[in-house]
Write a protein that holds these residues in place. Sequence first.
Motif, PDB file in Angstrom:
ATOM      1  N   THR A 116      -5.047   8.170  -6.300  1.00  0.00           N
ATOM      2  CA  THR A 116      -5.027   7.668  -7.667  1.00  0.00           C
ATOM      3  C   THR A 116      -6.307   8.045  -8.405  1.00  0.00           C
ATOM      4  O   THR A 116      -6.289   8.402  -9.586  1.00  0.00           O
ATOM      5  CB  THR A 116      -4.824   6.144  -7.668  1.00  0.00           C
ATOM      6  N   ALA A 117      -7.454   7.957  -7.708  1.00  0.00           N
ATOM      7  CA  ALA A 117      -8.724   8.343  -8.339  1.00  0.00           C
ATOM      8  C   ALA A 117      -8.712   9.814  -8.751  1.00  0.00           C
ATOM      9  O   ALA A 117      -9.128  10.167  -9.871  1.00  0.00           O
ATOM     10  CB  ALA A 117      -9.881   8.070  -7.381  1.00  0.00           C
ATOM     11  N   ASP A 127      -2.758   4.373  -2.777  1.00  0.00           N
ATOM     12  CA  ASP A 127      -3.688   5.302  -2.115  1.00  0.00           C
ATOM     13  C   ASP A 127      -4.853   5.473  -3.075  1.00  0.00           C
ATOM     14  O   ASP A 127      -4.777   6.234  -4.046  1.00  0.00           O
ATOM     15  CB  ASP A 127      -2.987   6.636  -1.851  1.00  0.00           C
ATOM     16  N   PRO A 128      -5.966   4.775  -2.838  1.00  0.00           N
ATOM     17  CA  PRO A 128      -7.057   4.770  -3.839  1.00  0.00           C
ATOM     18  C   PRO A 128      -7.629   6.155  -4.109  1.00  0.00           C
ATOM     19  O   PRO A 128      -7.997   6.471  -5.235  1.00  0.00           O
ATOM     20  CB  PRO A 128      -8.093   3.833  -3.228  1.00  0.00           C
ATOM     21  N   ARG A 129      -7.734   7.014  -3.086  1.00  0.00           N
ATOM     22  CA  ARG A 129      -8.292   8.350  -3.293  1.00  0.00           C
ATOM     23  C   ARG A 129      -7.352   9.208  -4.136  1.00  0.00           C
ATOM     24  O   ARG A 129      -7.789   9.919  -5.044  1.00  0.00           O
ATOM     25  CB  ARG A 129      -8.558   9.022  -1.942  1.00  0.00           C
ATOM     26  N   TRP A 134      -2.653   2.734  -7.296  1.00  0.00           N
ATOM     27  CA  TRP A 134      -3.821   2.542  -6.405  1.00  0.00           C
ATOM     28  C   TRP A 134      -3.413   2.133  -4.997  1.00  0.00           C
ATOM     29  O   TRP A 134      -4.199   1.531  -4.268  1.00  0.00           O
ATOM     30  CB  TRP A 134      -4.811   1.519  -6.974  1.00  0.00           C
TER      31      TRP A 134
END
Length: 775
Positions: free
Chosen positions: A716-717, A712-714, A710
């Motif tokens: 990882t999502a 880079d949250p985008r 996470w």
Amino acid sequence: MQRPPPEDFLLKETKPHLGGGKVSGDKLTSTYDLVEQMQYLYVRVSKAKDLPAKDLTGSCDPYVEVRLGNYKGTTRHFEKKTNPEWNQVFAFSKDRIQASTLEVTVKDKDLVKDDFIGRVWFDLNEIPKRVPPDSPLAPQWYRLEDKNGNKAKGELMLAVWMGTQADEAFPEAWHSDAATVSGADALANIRSKVYLSPKLWYLRVNLIEAQDLQPTDKGRYPEVFVKAILGNQALRTRISQSRTINPMWNEDLMFVAAEPFEEPLILSVEDRVAPNKEEVLGRCMIPLQMVDRRFDHKPVNTRWVNLEKHVVIMEGDKKKEIKFASRLHVRICLEGGYHVLDESTHYSSDLRPTAKQLWKSSIGVLELGILNAQGLMPMKTKDGRGTTDAYCVAKYGQKWVRTRTIIDSFAPRWNEQYTWEVFDPCTVVTIGVFDNCHLHVGDKGGGARDSRIGKVRIRLSTLETDRVYTHSYPLLVLYPNGVKKMGEIHLAVRFTCSSLLNMMHMYSQPLLPKMHYIHPLTVSQLESLRHQATQIVSMRLSRAEPPLRKEIVEYMLDVSSHMWSMRRSKANFFRIMGVLSGLIAVGKWFDQICNWKNPITTVLIHILFIILVMYPELILPTIFLYLFLIGVWYYRWRPRHPPHMDTRLSHADSAHPDELDEEFDTFPTTKPSDIVRMRYDRLRSIAGRIQTVVGDLATQGERLQSLLSWRDPRATALFVIFCLVAAIVLYVTPFQVVALLTGIYVLRHPRFRHKLPSVPLNFFRRLPARTDCML
């Protein structure tokens, strides 16, 4: 592809006349069969009796002179003895005999001129022949004759026979080849000898704690460490974190010890009172004969040893000595389960543990015949001309052998045979050729060093059993001005297996004894211990008589192989590229399949792939059958000769002169500052490239970690959602369908391909790494 080395640097197969021609197929049948027979005339001078006295004292100073043509050998002389005993043997090479009679003369030593006592004549045509295993020829009494052929007073006991170099008298005999060598020490230096390396042990010293230390300064926290000394080896623990008078360490120190144990272990507990000042708080000496020996991983018992510290204080005009009763808690043992490495593991000749109780039975016998050398280069100057006095040294296991020195010859003939027991086929025998620089009294100085002529290594696992290999090996030496061929050495080698089953079983066993894996030593420990082991071996062998000198032992053990070398680094890089070339070739071939360079091959690969997907139980059998067929196919081109030193592989023939000069530089360097600066800048440039490659590898690994971190949250999502969808799809879809679709997609026609990178690759390259956190 790497170019082959020059023709002059290649191995050459030969067909010598071994063992007097006693050949049965490929295996020879005599006991001394790996060398060419050399005929010698042996004369054993045993003793004399009833020799005439030269004066009124009734005594004489006799010695014997053995003369054959232009060759003359003499025994030592005795003072005032009419019944002397010499027991000396003289050997004359049959190839150099230029006379028909042998003259043995007894003379009386005199300051002015030696007096003639009597002599014995022998006709060479009447001398008997003897070949071992015949018993030695018994000496006989011969009546002395005067110069006129009349009987003289006195008798001489002699044995005269024709034999070969297999005769047991050969090693200790005076040789006519060495007639120019004088002095007992010089004669000892030219004889063949067998040496044994000392038995080496690892000594483990576990320092646990100390009690009741008495530092001088009571008002400060002591900074206590333990220094351990064994001979020339000195190690120390870290400073104890518990800064009290009862410090703790629980630290291991490793040493190398050699039997017989001559030096005790000295433990010294010291307090660092200043940056460059230590105070001894107590010390003790522990004889190694009293130390426990262990052969497995079970710990030995600990013990407390008393530390001695004598302090002298003044009470008025009187001195008073006070003894403190401090103690040290230790666990000390001699490790019998390790193999003490004195050679590089890449070409070690022995892998057995120290303790003989753990040795397994031998699997065979190695026989080595050192025949001759050809085309040797002059190594020194004598009487205005170049000359070489060559001898060989061979090392396998604990046994070292040294041939006799052939005086003043560029084509010496040794024809000596040696035998070793073999306990592991994955070992290496090393043969070195040297120039003897200790033949005269003036050569005994400390500056004389035997020069290296070349070295050969033969790995036993590359030899077929029961086959005699006869080859001429190039002797290659690397100098600061480049690689140079110093000549050729002719060897005969045979590896005889006593039990094929035991030898095959060895391939399933660990290379080193099990203690190296249960309690492994660190790389830095092994390097340090190997250095200490080589120093001990070289010191012990240099004390033998005649000595096997330090420069010989270090060259045979390759002591400097760990030093930095630009040439060796390049060679290792191209070795890695050579190993990876197969994978690179497969990758290029697969890329051609994917791009339909050969449509027929690509269609066949499609069919094979579909069959393997539909019948996955065929995958592993197909792979192993393919490897089997490759092995059988290559059997026709299997190597028929042992490997040898390769100048191309070593990059010895293409190295820059400055790189070679750097390789031969001392440590620390002795070069001028501008050369050191240039080499440092070059090393920085190379290290910068390595640093970049290592950084790129770290970046790829960190991107892989960041998939679920996470950071880079985008990203990882997206990855988490993809994993969920993939789990559902793969659950409801048969695996064969997924594999089939994946393979067809990878092998798709170029018409359906794009030159842009794929979506997964684009996604991976966008993942964050920690490079932006670097200073």
